[in-house]
Motif scaffolding. Structure first.
Motif, PDB file in Angstrom:
ATOM      1  N   LEU A  30       0.831  -1.199   0.000  1.00 32.34           N
ATOM      2  CA  LEU A  30       0.000   0.000   0.000  1.00 32.34           C
ATOM      3  C   LEU A  30       0.871   1.257   0.000  1.00 32.34           C
ATOM      4  O   LEU A  30       0.582   2.226  -0.722  1.00 32.34           O
ATOM      5  N   THR A  31       1.927   1.259   0.793  1.00 31.07           N
ATOM      6  CA  THR A  31       2.844   2.399   0.812  1.00 31.07           C
ATOM      7  C   THR A  31       3.478   2.607  -0.554  1.00 31.07           C
ATOM      8  O   THR A  31       3.621   3.746  -1.019  1.00 31.07           O
ATOM      9  N   ALA A  32       3.846   1.520  -1.201  1.00 28.50           N
ATOM     10  CA  ALA A  32       4.455   1.624  -2.532  1.00 28.50           C
ATOM     11  C   ALA A  32       3.488   2.233  -3.539  1.00 28.50           C
ATOM     12  O   ALA A  32       3.865   3.085  -4.354  1.00 28.50           O
ATOM     13  N   VAL A  33       2.216   1.839  -3.461  1.00 30.68           N
ATOM     14  CA  VAL A  33       1.209   2.381  -4.374  1.00 30.68           C
ATOM     15  C   VAL A  33       0.990   3.868  -4.108  1.00 30.68           C
ATOM     16  O   VAL A  33       0.976   4.700  -5.031  1.00 30.68           O
ATOM     17  N   LYS A  34       0.853   4.251  -2.841  1.00 29.19           N
ATOM     18  CA  LYS A  34       0.536   5.634  -2.506  1.00 29.19           C
ATOM     19  C   LYS A  34       1.733   6.566  -2.688  1.00 29.19           C
ATOM     20  O   LYS A  34       1.563   7.788  -2.757  1.00 29.19           O
ATOM     21  N   SER A  35       2.925   6.017  -2.776  1.00 23.75           N
ATOM     22  CA  SER A  35       4.115   6.845  -2.986  1.00 23.75           C
ATOM     23  C   SER A  35       4.127   7.500  -4.360  1.00 23.75           C
ATOM     24  O   SER A  35       4.917   8.426  -4.604  1.00 23.75           O
ATOM     25  N   ARG A  36       3.259   7.060  -5.259  1.00 24.51           N
ATOM     26  CA  ARG A  36       3.193   7.649  -6.604  1.00 24.51           C
ATOM     27  C   ARG A  36       2.436   8.976  -6.605  1.00 24.51           C
ATOM     28  O   ARG A  36       2.487   9.711  -7.590  1.00 24.51           O
ATOM     29  N   TYR A  37       1.738   9.288  -5.505  1.00 26.64           N
ATOM     30  CA  TYR A  37       0.907  10.490  -5.464  1.00 26.64           C
ATOM     31  C   TYR A  37       1.645  11.643  -4.782  1.00 26.64           C
ATOM     32  O   TYR A  37       2.596  11.438  -4.020  1.00 26.64           O
ATOM     33  N   SER A  38       1.184  12.868  -5.080  1.00 21.39           N
ATOM     34  CA  SER A  38       1.846  14.061  -4.559  1.00 21.39           C
ATOM     35  C   SER A  38       0.818  15.170  -4.343  1.00 21.39           C
ATOM     36  O   SER A  38      -0.394  14.961  -4.518  1.00 21.39           O
ATOM     37  N   LEU A  39       1.306  16.356  -3.988  1.00 22.27           N
ATOM     38  CA  LEU A  39       0.428  17.493  -3.754  1.00 22.27           C
ATOM     39  C   LEU A  39      -0.457  17.786  -4.954  1.00 22.27           C
ATOM     40  O   LEU A  39      -1.643  18.114  -4.811  1.00 22.27           O
ATOM     41  N   PRO A  56      -7.585  15.996  20.037  1.00 17.14           N
ATOM     42  CA  PRO A  56      -7.345  16.867  21.187  1.00 17.14           C
ATOM     43  C   PRO A  56      -6.174  16.347  22.027  1.00 17.14           C
ATOM     44  O   PRO A  56      -5.578  15.324  21.695  1.00 17.14           O
ATOM     45  N   GLY A  57      -5.865  17.020  23.087  1.00 19.04           N
ATOM     46  CA  GLY A  57      -4.760  16.606  23.933  1.00 19.04           C
ATOM     47  C   GLY A  57      -3.434  17.156  23.440  1.00 19.04           C
ATOM     48  O   GLY A  57      -3.337  17.835  22.419  1.00 19.04           O
ATOM     49  N   VAL A  58      -2.379  16.832  24.177  1.00 16.67           N
ATOM     50  CA  VAL A  58      -1.030  17.331  23.900  1.00 16.67           C
ATOM     51  C   VAL A  58      -0.285  16.410  22.943  1.00 16.67           C
ATOM     52  O   VAL A  58       0.463  16.864  22.085  1.00 16.67           O
ATOM     53  N   THR A  59      -0.488  15.103  23.072  1.00 19.39           N
ATOM     54  CA  THR A  59       0.237  14.133  22.258  1.00 19.39           C
ATOM     55  C   THR A  59      -0.202  14.202  20.809  1.00 19.39           C
ATOM     56  O   THR A  59      -1.375  14.044  20.492  1.00 19.39           O
ATOM     57  N   GLU A  60       0.740  14.453  19.914  1.00 21.06           N
ATOM     58  CA  GLU A  60       0.436  14.572  18.496  1.00 21.06           C
ATOM     59  C   GLU A  60       0.294  13.199  17.841  1.00 21.06           C
ATOM     60  O   GLU A  60       0.740  12.186  18.374  1.00 21.06           O
ATOM     61  N   SER A  61      -0.288  13.176  16.655  1.00 23.23           N
ATOM     62  CA  SER A  61      -0.425  11.941  15.887  1.00 23.23           C
ATOM     63  C   SER A  61       0.811  11.733  15.013  1.00 23.23           C
ATOM     64  O   SER A  61       1.325  12.688  14.426  1.00 23.23           O
ATOM     65  N   PRO A  62       1.294  10.497  14.865  1.00 21.46           N
ATOM     66  CA  PRO A  62       2.416  10.242  13.955  1.00 21.46           C
ATOM     67  C   PRO A  62       1.987  10.097  12.498  1.00 21.46           C
ATOM     68  O   PRO A  62       2.831   9.929  11.618  1.00 21.46           O
ATOM     69  N   PHE A  63       0.682  10.160  12.228  1.00 22.53           N
ATOM     70  CA  PHE A  63       0.168   9.976  10.871  1.00 22.53           C
ATOM     71  C   PHE A  63       0.035  11.319  10.157  1.00 22.53           C
ATOM     72  O   PHE A  63      -0.380  12.311  10.754  1.00 22.53           O
ATOM     73  N   THR A  64       0.370  11.345   8.876  1.00 19.93           N
ATOM     74  CA  THR A  64       0.312  12.581   8.102  1.00 19.93           C
ATOM     75  C   THR A  64      -0.973  12.648   7.267  1.00 19.93           C
ATOM     76  O   THR A  64      -1.664  11.645   7.069  1.00 19.93           O
ATOM     77  N   VAL A  65      -1.274  13.836   6.772  1.00 19.62           N
ATOM     78  CA  VAL A  65      -2.394  14.028   5.857  1.00 19.62           C
ATOM     79  C   VAL A  65      -2.003  13.459   4.497  1.00 19.62           C
ATOM     80  O   VAL A  65      -0.883  13.664   4.020  1.00 19.62           O
ATOM     81  N   ASP A  66      -2.903  12.727   3.865  1.00 23.52           N
ATOM     82  CA  ASP A  66      -2.608  12.120   2.567  1.00 23.52           C
ATOM     83  C   ASP A  66      -2.235  13.178   1.532  1.00 23.52           C
ATOM     84  O   ASP A  66      -2.753  14.305   1.540  1.00 23.52           O
ATOM     85  N   ASN A 150       2.905   4.640   8.561  1.00 23.41           N
ATOM     86  CA  ASN A 150       1.860   5.542   8.087  1.00 23.41           C
ATOM     87  C   ASN A 150       0.687   4.791   7.453  1.00 23.41           C
ATOM     88  O   ASN A 150      -0.477   5.104   7.690  1.00 23.41           O
ATOM     89  N   ASP A 151       0.989   3.782   6.653  1.00 16.01           N
ATOM     90  CA  ASP A 151      -0.049   2.983   5.989  1.00 16.01           C
ATOM     91  C   ASP A 151       0.129   1.493   6.227  1.00 16.01           C
ATOM     92  O   ASP A 151      -0.583   0.690   5.634  1.00 16.01           O
ATOM     93  N   SER A 152       1.073   1.127   7.062  1.00 14.52           N
ATOM     94  CA  SER A 152       1.415  -0.285   7.214  1.00 14.52           C
ATOM     95  C   SER A 152       0.271  -1.078   7.830  1.00 14.52           C
ATOM     96  O   SER A 152      -0.359  -0.659   8.799  1.00 14.52           O
ATOM     97  N   THR A 153       0.004  -2.233   7.241  1.00 10.67           N
ATOM     98  CA  THR A 153      -0.980  -3.169   7.807  1.00 10.67           C
ATOM     99  C   THR A 153      -0.283  -4.303   8.545  1.00 10.67           C
ATOM    100  O   THR A 153      -0.935  -5.188   9.081  1.00 10.67           O
ATOM    101  N   GLU A 154       1.045  -4.249   8.570  1.00 19.33           N
ATOM    102  CA  GLU A 154       1.823  -5.323   9.188  1.00 19.33           C
ATOM    103  C   GLU A 154       2.352  -4.943  10.568  1.00 19.33           C
ATOM    104  O   GLU A 154       2.536  -5.798  11.423  1.00 19.33           O
ATOM    105  N   SER A 155       2.628  -3.661  10.795  1.00 22.91           N
ATOM    106  CA  SER A 155       3.204  -3.229  12.058  1.00 22.91           C
ATOM    107  C   SER A 155       2.200  -2.386  12.836  1.00 22.91           C
ATOM    108  O   SER A 155       1.573  -1.480  12.276  1.00 22.91           O
ATOM    109  N   PRO A 156       2.031  -2.637  14.152  1.00 23.21           N
ATOM    110  CA  PRO A 156       1.124  -1.823  14.961  1.00 23.21           C
ATOM    111  C   PRO A 156       1.764  -0.520  15.427  1.00 23.21           C
ATOM    112  O   PRO A 156       1.109   0.291  16.083  1.00 23.21           O
ATOM    113  N   LEU A 157       3.033  -0.304  15.100  1.00 23.63           N
ATOM    114  CA  LEU A 157       3.767   0.863  15.580  1.00 23.63           C
ATOM    115  C   LEU A 157       3.883   1.924  14.491  1.00 23.63           C
ATOM    116  O   LEU A 157       4.184   1.619  13.331  1.00 23.63           O
TER     117      LEU A 157
END
Length: 290
Positions: A30-39, A56-66, A150-157
């Motif tokens: 999935l990461t390989a497929v989505k790497s073809r896209y850009s702004l 909400p809260g102080v702790t930020e998310s490690p995930f980015t906007v597509d 970011n998109d991994s279905t294999e790692s929970p981290l």
């Protein structure tokens, strides 16, 4: 030079290990497929990841906007007051402090934070009269780079790095000087809709009264659980440390998040002060993505 405390050393080590692992992490399909896209070539909506804002809260998310998509996050209202034992008493009201995010590629987004309106009041003491200030706040520019999951279905981290610079545009409502920082947020997903989130920040903050910069950190630990597809509750422990002193200021955040479809959510919560110099706070906000 002062050595880091054992607690801070452990936090640094805990977040350094995922960063090392990220350098060797394999790229899934999935990461390989989505790497073809850009702004300028947005990710198709059917491939977009779940909504994962920094609030909400102080702790930020490690995930980015597509890539090619935008996200608007706002604190509609924040009511902040100092601890009852802290003198002089301080009150702050913020309205519509918002961030606009834009996905640059599959792992990177850029963010613009604006404190639209802030009102402050400090109560009178035996030596000083009360003061009031209101107006526009500071502007902060941030860049988030996902390092793992970011998109991994294999790692929970999932792990990311966020760099920022705060511009002193807010007059008395702002910091009074340029500020810089780096945040390392991480999320681990368990079964049964439980997530544990941690963040280690390091910032070069500005002291308006002493007209000098100083180093500060505000590590946090957040636990959230999705009780329903539309309802998530969270609890968060936050500790702030100014390296000029030897004390930690601690607080607990609690609240609820209400999802409205895949691209919108509302939240409400409260911060409870656990130490004398920590603030109490009520907050409400929402997020929308396009």
């Amino acid at each position: 030079m002062r050595l880091l405390s054992p607690t801070l050393t452990l936090l640094l080590a805990a977040l350094a290990l995922p960063l090392l692992a990220a350098a060797q992490a394999p790229t899934d399909s999935l990461t390989a497929v989505k790497s073809r896209y850009s702004l300028f070539r947005p990710v198709p909506r059917e491939l977009m990841r779940d909504l994962a804002p920094d609030r909400p809260g102080v702790t930020e998310s490690p995930f980015t906007v597509d890539a090619g998509h935008f996200q608007f996050e706002t604190a509609l209202a924040n009511l902040i007051s100092s601890h009852p034992k802290r003198q002089p008493k301080q009150y702050t009201f913020r309205a519509n402090a918002f961030v606009l995010k834009m996905g640059l590629d599959n792992r990177t987004d850029v963010q613009l934070f604006i404190d639209a309106y802030e009102w402050d009041r400090t109560s009178a003491t035996a030596d000083e009269p009360s003061t009031r200030n209101q107006g526009f706040g500071d502007i902060t520019v941030r860049l988030k780079r996902n390092l793992l999951g970011n998109d991994s279905t294999e790692s929970p981290l999932a792990v990311a790095a966020i760099g920022f610079v705060r511009l002193p545009t807010g007059g008395r409502q702002g910091a009074g000087g340029y500020e810089y920082g780096l945040l390392l947020p991480a999320t681990y997903t368990f079964a049964d809709n439980w997530n544990i989130n941690a963040q280690l920040p390091l910032s070069l903050s500005f002291d308006r009264d002493e007209a000098q910069h100083y180093i500060q950190t505000t590590p946090s630990l957040n636990l959230d659980h999705a009780f329903r597809p539309w309802l998530t509750g969270f609890g968060e422990l936050v500790a702030q440390h100014d390296f000029r002193t030897s004390s930690w200021q601690k607080a607990i955040n609690t609240g609820a998040v209400f999802s409205v479809g895949k691209n919108m959510q509302f939240d409400i919560g409260r911060q409870f002060a656990l130490s004398r110099l920590a603030d109490r706070e009520y907050f409400v906000g929402f997020v929308v993505r396009r």
